[in-house]
Motif scaffolding. Structure first.
Motif, PDB file in Angstrom:
ATOM      1  N   ARG B 146       0.822  -1.206   0.000  1.00 27.60           N
ATOM      2  CA  ARG B 146       0.000   0.000   0.000  1.00 27.60           C
ATOM      3  C   ARG B 146       0.855   1.254   0.000  1.00 27.60           C
ATOM      4  NH1 ARG B 146      -4.647  -1.286   4.213  1.00 27.60           N
ATOM      5  NH2 ARG B 146      -4.859  -3.264   3.168  1.00 27.60           N
ATOM      6  N   GLN B 147       1.892   1.205   0.834  1.00 24.11           N
ATOM      7  CA  GLN B 147       2.772   2.353   0.950  1.00 24.11           C
ATOM      8  C   GLN B 147       3.419   2.653  -0.410  1.00 24.11           C
ATOM      9  OE1 GLN B 147       2.200   3.830   3.447  1.00 24.11           O
ATOM     10  NE2 GLN B 147       3.920   4.740   4.505  1.00 24.11           N
ATOM     11  N   ARG B 148       3.803   1.599  -1.122  1.00 26.76           N
ATOM     12  CA  ARG B 148       4.419   1.817  -2.435  1.00 26.76           C
ATOM     13  C   ARG B 148       3.413   2.382  -3.419  1.00 26.76           C
ATOM     14  NH1 ARG B 148       6.833  -3.167  -4.774  1.00 26.76           N
ATOM     15  NH2 ARG B 148       5.511  -4.334  -3.347  1.00 26.76           N
ATOM     16  N   ILE B 149       2.174   1.872  -3.363  1.00 30.25           N
ATOM     17  CA  ILE B 149       1.153   2.373  -4.296  1.00 30.25           C
ATOM     18  C   ILE B 149       0.849   3.840  -3.992  1.00 30.25           C
ATOM     19  CG2 ILE B 149      -1.239   2.124  -5.059  1.00 30.25           C
ATOM     20  CD1 ILE B 149       0.656  -0.073  -6.011  1.00 30.25           C
ATOM     21  N   LEU B 150       0.819   4.186  -2.708  1.00 31.57           N
ATOM     22  CA  LEU B 150       0.555   5.582  -2.351  1.00 31.57           C
ATOM     23  C   LEU B 150       1.723   6.472  -2.777  1.00 31.57           C
ATOM     24  CD1 LEU B 150      -1.202   5.227   1.101  1.00 31.57           C
ATOM     25  CD2 LEU B 150      -2.201   5.978  -1.051  1.00 31.57           C
ATOM     26  N   LEU B 151       2.922   5.891  -2.772  1.00 26.71           N
ATOM     27  CA  LEU B 151       4.057   6.663  -3.283  1.00 26.71           C
ATOM     28  C   LEU B 151       3.890   6.879  -4.788  1.00 26.71           C
ATOM     29  CD1 LEU B 151       6.796   8.001  -2.784  1.00 26.71           C
ATOM     30  CD2 LEU B 151       7.874   5.816  -3.274  1.00 26.71           C
ATOM     31  N   ALA B 152       3.434   5.842  -5.478  1.00 25.15           N
ATOM     32  CA  ALA B 152       3.179   5.983  -6.917  1.00 25.15           C
ATOM     33  C   ALA B 152       2.135   7.069  -7.145  1.00 25.15           C
ATOM     34  CB  ALA B 152       2.705   4.654  -7.503  1.00 25.15           C
ATOM     35  N   ARG B 153       1.111   7.086  -6.288  1.00 25.13           N
ATOM     36  CA  ARG B 153       0.078   8.115  -6.381  1.00 25.13           C
ATOM     37  C   ARG B 153       0.692   9.509  -6.246  1.00 25.13           C
ATOM     38  NH1 ARG B 153      -3.020  11.789  -4.303  1.00 25.13           N
ATOM     39  NH2 ARG B 153      -1.329  12.133  -2.850  1.00 25.13           N
ATOM     40  N   ALA B 154       1.571   9.634  -5.249  1.00 30.13           N
ATOM     41  CA  ALA B 154       2.208  10.926  -5.027  1.00 30.13           C
ATOM     42  C   ALA B 154       3.072  11.315  -6.230  1.00 30.13           C
ATOM     43  CB  ALA B 154       3.049  10.881  -3.759  1.00 30.13           C
ATOM     44  N   LEU B 155       3.723  10.331  -6.850  1.00 29.89           N
ATOM     45  CA  LEU B 155       4.578  10.640  -8.001  1.00 29.89           C
ATOM     46  C   LEU B 155       3.752  11.005  -9.225  1.00 29.89           C
ATOM     47  CD1 LEU B 155       7.274   7.840  -7.589  1.00 29.89           C
ATOM     48  CD2 LEU B 155       7.478  10.265  -7.018  1.00 29.89           C
ATOM     49  N   CYS B 156       2.553  10.384  -9.343  1.00 32.40           N
ATOM     50  CA  CYS B 156       1.658  10.707 -10.454  1.00 32.40           C
ATOM     51  C   CYS B 156       1.308  12.187 -10.471  1.00 32.40           C
ATOM     52  CB  CYS B 156       0.350   9.940 -10.321  1.00 32.40           C
ATOM     53  SG  CYS B 156       0.407   8.318 -11.024  1.00 32.40           S
ATOM     54  N   GLN B 157       1.361  12.783  -9.325  1.00 35.03           N
ATOM     55  CA  GLN B 157       0.992  14.185  -9.217  1.00 35.03           C
ATOM     56  C   GLN B 157       2.086  15.083  -9.795  1.00 35.03           C
ATOM     57  OE1 GLN B 157      -1.036  14.413  -5.385  1.00 35.03           O
ATOM     58  NE2 GLN B 157      -0.909  16.630  -5.469  1.00 35.03           N
ATOM     59  N   GLU B 158       3.168  14.480 -10.240  1.00 30.74           N
ATOM     60  CA  GLU B 158       4.300  15.202 -10.814  1.00 30.74           C
ATOM     61  C   GLU B 158       4.710  16.386  -9.955  1.00 30.74           C
ATOM     62  OE1 GLU B 158       2.738  15.817 -14.876  1.00 30.74           O
ATOM     63  OE2 GLU B 158       4.317  14.411 -15.425  1.00 30.74           O
ATOM     64  N   PRO B 159       5.045  16.105  -8.712  1.00 31.70           N
ATOM     65  CA  PRO B 159       5.370  17.202  -7.801  1.00 31.70           C
ATOM     66  C   PRO B 159       6.822  17.641  -7.940  1.00 31.70           C
ATOM     67  CG  PRO B 159       5.538  15.127  -6.642  1.00 31.70           C
ATOM     68  CD  PRO B 159       5.215  14.792  -8.061  1.00 31.70           C
ATOM     69  N   GLU B 160       7.111  18.813  -7.434  1.00 32.72           N
ATOM     70  CA  GLU B 160       8.497  19.257  -7.317  1.00 32.72           C
ATOM     71  C   GLU B 160       9.000  18.935  -5.921  1.00 32.72           C
ATOM     72  OE1 GLU B 160       9.766  20.448  -9.954  1.00 32.72           O
ATOM     73  OE2 GLU B 160       7.935  20.865 -11.082  1.00 32.72           O
ATOM     74  N   ILE B 173      12.388  -4.504   6.344  1.00 32.17           N
ATOM     75  CA  ILE B 173      13.623  -3.839   5.925  1.00 32.17           C
ATOM     76  C   ILE B 173      13.747  -3.746   4.409  1.00 32.17           C
ATOM     77  CG2 ILE B 173      15.063  -4.143   7.966  1.00 32.17           C
ATOM     78  CD1 ILE B 173      16.108  -6.706   6.599  1.00 32.17           C
ATOM     79  N   ARG B 174      13.244  -4.774   3.711  1.00 36.43           N
ATOM     80  CA  ARG B 174      13.376  -4.747   2.264  1.00 36.43           C
ATOM     81  C   ARG B 174      12.632  -3.548   1.683  1.00 36.43           C
ATOM     82  NH1 ARG B 174      10.245  -8.510  -1.994  1.00 36.43           N
ATOM     83  NH2 ARG B 174      10.457  -6.990  -3.666  1.00 36.43           N
ATOM     84  N   TYR B 175      11.384  -3.366   2.157  1.00 36.60           N
ATOM     85  CA  TYR B 175      10.592  -2.277   1.599  1.00 36.60           C
ATOM     86  C   TYR B 175      11.065  -0.921   2.091  1.00 36.60           C
ATOM     87  CZ  TYR B 175       7.486  -5.662  -0.457  1.00 36.60           C
ATOM     88  OH  TYR B 175       6.974  -6.667  -1.226  1.00 36.60           O
ATOM     89  N   LYS B 176      11.603  -0.891   3.324  1.00 36.89           N
ATOM     90  CA  LYS B 176      12.205   0.350   3.802  1.00 36.89           C
ATOM     91  C   LYS B 176      13.287   0.803   2.839  1.00 36.89           C
ATOM     92  CE  LYS B 176      12.158  -0.411   8.773  1.00 36.89           C
ATOM     93  NZ  LYS B 176      11.072   0.238   9.422  1.00 36.89           N
ATOM     94  N   LEU B 177      14.194  -0.135   2.540  1.00 38.83           N
ATOM     95  CA  LEU B 177      15.309   0.214   1.663  1.00 38.83           C
ATOM     96  C   LEU B 177      14.802   0.584   0.280  1.00 38.83           C
ATOM     97  CD1 LEU B 177      17.926  -2.483   2.697  1.00 38.83           C
ATOM     98  CD2 LEU B 177      17.939  -0.047   3.209  1.00 38.83           C
ATOM     99  N   GLU B 178      13.803  -0.195  -0.183  1.00 41.32           N
ATOM    100  CA  GLU B 178      13.308   0.029  -1.523  1.00 41.32           C
ATOM    101  C   GLU B 178      12.661   1.409  -1.639  1.00 41.32           C
ATOM    102  OE1 GLU B 178      11.974  -3.748  -3.382  1.00 41.32           O
ATOM    103  OE2 GLU B 178      10.212  -2.514  -3.749  1.00 41.32           O
ATOM    104  N   LEU B 179      11.823   1.735  -0.656  1.00 41.14           N
ATOM    105  CA  LEU B 179      11.121   3.014  -0.690  1.00 41.14           C
ATOM    106  C   LEU B 179      12.112   4.178  -0.672  1.00 41.14           C
ATOM    107  CD1 LEU B 179       7.790   3.673   0.232  1.00 41.14           C
ATOM    108  CD2 LEU B 179       9.193   5.081   1.674  1.00 41.14           C
ATOM    109  N   LEU B 180      13.096   4.077   0.206  1.00 37.98           N
ATOM    110  CA  LEU B 180      14.061   5.169   0.299  1.00 37.98           C
ATOM    111  C   LEU B 180      14.936   5.232  -0.956  1.00 37.98           C
ATOM    112  CD1 LEU B 180      15.011   5.030   4.067  1.00 37.98           C
ATOM    113  CD2 LEU B 180      13.408   6.537   2.913  1.00 37.98           C
ATOM    114  N   SER B 181      15.235   4.068  -1.539  1.00 37.23           N
ATOM    115  CA  SER B 181      16.022   4.080  -2.771  1.00 37.23           C
ATOM    116  C   SER B 181      15.258   4.766  -3.892  1.00 37.23           C
ATOM    117  CB  SER B 181      16.361   2.656  -3.218  1.00 37.23           C
ATOM    118  OG  SER B 181      16.916   1.942  -2.165  1.00 37.23           O
ATOM    119  N   ILE B 182      13.952   4.473  -3.968  1.00 35.14           N
ATOM    120  CA  ILE B 182      13.131   5.115  -5.004  1.00 35.14           C
ATOM    121  C   ILE B 182      13.168   6.629  -4.814  1.00 35.14           C
ATOM    122  CG2 ILE B 182      10.797   5.406  -5.886  1.00 35.14           C
ATOM    123  CD1 ILE B 182      10.309   2.471  -4.894  1.00 35.14           C
TER     124      ILE B 182
END
Lengths: 339, 363
Positions: B146-160, B173-182
């Motif tokens: 869910r957290q990743r999908i919500l991040l995708a949502r935030a990116l869709c907004q093309e923010p600065e 830990i895997r998703y922590k690292l992944e989210l921060l890497s993205i």
């Protein structure tokens, strides 16, 4: 996505077909049965002065139109309230909004009738709207203190009871001649609606529907929750106000003409969402209107014909079909934690 | 380069009551700023005020050089998107639908998405490795997904600039690292600015360009991680009296067992760490030696041992350290020697081991 779209079309066609079938059935059913050819003749030709003509043109057709418009308006009102409270079991009836409108309308009716004036449509809608807003105001106050949605609904039911009790007092002390009329109406009924009323309700519900439809974009955003909706650019304050006003106007209009009608506002949006397998407002708002029309036509058919010549109140019929759906939702709905 | 998101002397709180004041934030594009601080210090309140969910009680937030309270909601939405801790319960929505809500500021009156919009949605989903989730019901996926999908949502907004409130909580830990890497990747490639709060000090230290510490009703300190993450300040920030913090590894150690050393540990080269930890767990005070100050064991020994006998880096263990260690060993009932590698630098440790063996204390 393409699959979803074809599903929408199929579901819309299904609803339209049901609507058409029920309209025909409703025109046909009743104490005087008519053949298809006769009905066609009555619908297409100018008045011939016959009883059949009168029955179809001045009794059955306006009643059908009222059931379609009011049923549709009530379902959409329910959908708007569910969006507002983020609660699938919110609706104008369970939140006491219909009862508030009923109270105001009966007070106006009684006071006008006792002076020998028949209340006009505008006065009735106005009174209903005020009553609806009053109940809504209470519910909004309570919703700030009560976070659990089920408790909010319980409070709404209580408000409904209070309003109904006061209405009953008023009816008890009204003059005898008015009681029969008032009693029928306060139980909920589509009977006694004529073309002039239909014109008024068509205008009110038509405008409110159009406005609701053009709110589908912010409604869609609001389904993601207030925080995200605001971040997407929704003006939350204005939007919430619009939702309250529109849902109140819709349920007030229904109550003004047909009295309180139970459970349509919860059951129909739920059924429609399950049928379309989406909650996208741009699809669901028109679908709710159609679904509500179908549901109310069906229930009115039963109300008129099941125990003919005695008519059952429409609210009893909608409760029989609607309440089990609501119970099912409370017991099995996903995201129960929210309730 | 000028600040993209900034706040001067901001005061925030609820119901007219100021909770945090003197908030100064300056965030440029291509930078990550992280808020850290104890629970209840008001990190979320600051973020909620920055995104206008609650009105600041004093001061102004500037976005793209303009005061945010004078911008329209849409103007803000096209520049700033959020990922907050509020739970979302959208009904009957696929993950793609949820991500697509991010296109809201770019669609017309009815909110219909064009094929180009859908392309952007799929792009964002690909960025968070969420393609496989696209058709799944959002209500039926895990918290991390869910957290990743919500991040995708935030990116869709093309923010600065993107504001995130504890985006890594509940993630493994895997998703922590992944989210921060993205995030890091978006910051580098698109010049995104990121303002977030994090609980994980180690991650905050590694990912942030600037760290703001919320403590004592103010942003107490603000600066690059090297300045913030010191052993002393972090304990102060969290009012942590017990235990210690190692800024080099960003790890926390519990406090040492109290009392005179009962066990002597001859360690070195990382061999001592598990032994120190075990003794600490069992509540047995111990002494550690002889360690070089640049030994892997040294910081852990410093944190957990009652006494550490240490030699400066790169010099062989000298006579006086050896004698001190032998003395300490004599007063301990037991000696442990996890160390097995001996060379010219730690030759004396071998002697210590032999001494212990002769005394019958070596276990």
């Amino acid at each position: 996505m393409r699959r979803a779209r074809s599903r929408y079309w199929a579901a819309f066609l299904l609803l339209l077909a049901l609507l058409a079938a029920l309209v025909v059935w409703n025109v046909n059913a009743g104490s005087v049965s008519l053949s298809g050819a006769e009905i066609l003749r009555i619908l297409c030709s100018p008045s011939d002065g016959s009883t059949e003509y009168g029955i179809v043109r001045t009794l059955r057709l306006p009643r059908i139109c009222a059931a379609v418009l009011l049923g549709g308006g009530l379902s959409v009102s329910g959908f708007l309230l569910q969006t507002f409270f983020a609660n699938p079991i919110a609706g104008p009836f369970v939140l006491g909004i219909s009862s508030g409108a009923k109270l105001a309308v009966s007070l106006v009716m009684i006071s006008l009738l006792s002076r020998g004036i028949a209340a006009g449509s505008a006065a009735l809608i106005g009174a209903a709207f005020l009553g609806a807003m009053l109940s809504m105001g209470f519910i909004l106050l309570i919703s700030q203190r009560v976070k659990r949605m089920s408790m909010l609904v319980v409070c709404g039911v209580m408000i409904g009871y209070i309003c109904s009790a006061i209405t009953d007092f008023a009816v008890t002390f009204a003059e005898d001649s008015n009681i029969v009329n008032l009693h029928n109406w306060s139980m909920g009924s589509f009977s006694g609606i004529y073309w002039d009323s239909v014109a008024v309700m068509a205008a009110v519900i038509g405008i409110a529907m159009a406005l609701s439809f053009f709110l589908s974009k912010p409604i869609g955003a609001y389904q993601m929750g207030e925080v995200y909706a605001q971040n997407m650019g929704v003006n939350i304050r204005a939007f919430r106000l619009a939702l309250i006003l529109l849902s109140s106007v819709l349920s007030a209009c229904v109550t003004a003409f047909a009295g309180p009608i139970s459970f349509v506002g919860i059951a129909v949006p739920h059924l429609v969402k399950s049928l379309f397998r989406t909650a996208k407002p741009i699809v669901i708002i028109p679908a709710c209107f159609l679904g509500g029309a179908v549901f109310c036509l069906f229930c009115d058919l039963i109300a008129r014909t099941a125990f003919a010549p005695t008519e059952v109140s429409i609210s009893s019929v909608t409760a029989v079909f609607g309440a089990p759906i609501v119970i099912y939702m409370m017991a099995f709905q996903r995201g129960k934690s929210n309730l | 380069m000028r600040d993209y998101l900034s706040a001067e002397n901001l005061a925030v709180g609820y119901g007219g009551q100021i909770l945090i004041q003197d908030i100064c934030l300056r965030l440029r594009r291509g930078e990550i700023m992280t808020l850290i601080g104890p629970n209840g210090s008001g990190k979320s309140t600051i973020l909620r005020s920055v995104i206008r969910q609650i009105a600041p009680l004093r001061g102004t937030v500037y976005l793209d050089g303009r005061p945010m309270d004078r911008m329209t909601a849409l103007d803000v939405a096209r520049r700033l998107s959020v990922l907050m801790t509020d739970r979302v319960h959208p009904e009957l929505m696929t993950c793609r639908d949820v991500a697509a809500t991010g296109r809201y500021p770019y669609t017309g009156k009815l909110g219909l998405l064009t094929p180009a919009d859908w392309e952007k949605v799929d792009e964002a989903l690909a960025l968070v490795h969420g393609e496989d989730l696209a058709e799944r019901d959002f209500a039926q996926i895990s918290d991390g997904q869910r957290q990743r999908i919500l991040l995708a949502r935030a990116l869709c907004q093309e923010p600065e600039v993107i504001v995130l409130d504890e985006p890594t909580s509940f993630l493994d830990i895997r998703y922590k690292l992944e989210l921060l890497s993205i995030l890091k990747d978006m910051v580098r490639r698109r010049g995104l600015a990121v303002l977030m709060s994090l609980h994980e000090l180690d991650l905050a230290q590694k990912i942030s360009d600037c760290v703001a510490c919320v403590h004592n009703h103010a942003v107490e300190r603000c600066g690059p991680p090297e300045e913030i993450f010191t052993a002393k300040y972090i304990l102060e920030l969290y009012d942590a009296g017990r235990g210690s913090y190692n800024p080099d590894f960003g790890c926390l150690e519990l406090e040492p067992p109290a009392g005179a050393p009962q066990v002597f540990v001859i360690g070195g080269g990382g061999s001592g760490i598990p032994v120190y930890r075990r003794l600490q767990r069992q509540g047995i005070p111990f002494a550690a030696g002889v360690l070089h100050e640049n030994d892997l064991d040294y910081p852990v020994a410093r944190a957990l041992a009652a006494e550490v006998i240490a030699e400066p880096p790169f010099s062989p263990i000298g006579e006086d350290r050896f004698r001190l260690a032998a003395e300490r060993m004599a007063s301990c009932g037991k000696v442990l020697c996890p160390l097995s590698a001996f060379g010219p630098m730690n030759e004396k440790n071998r002697l210590l081991r032999e001494l212990a063996e002769q005394a019958g204390k070596l276990i």
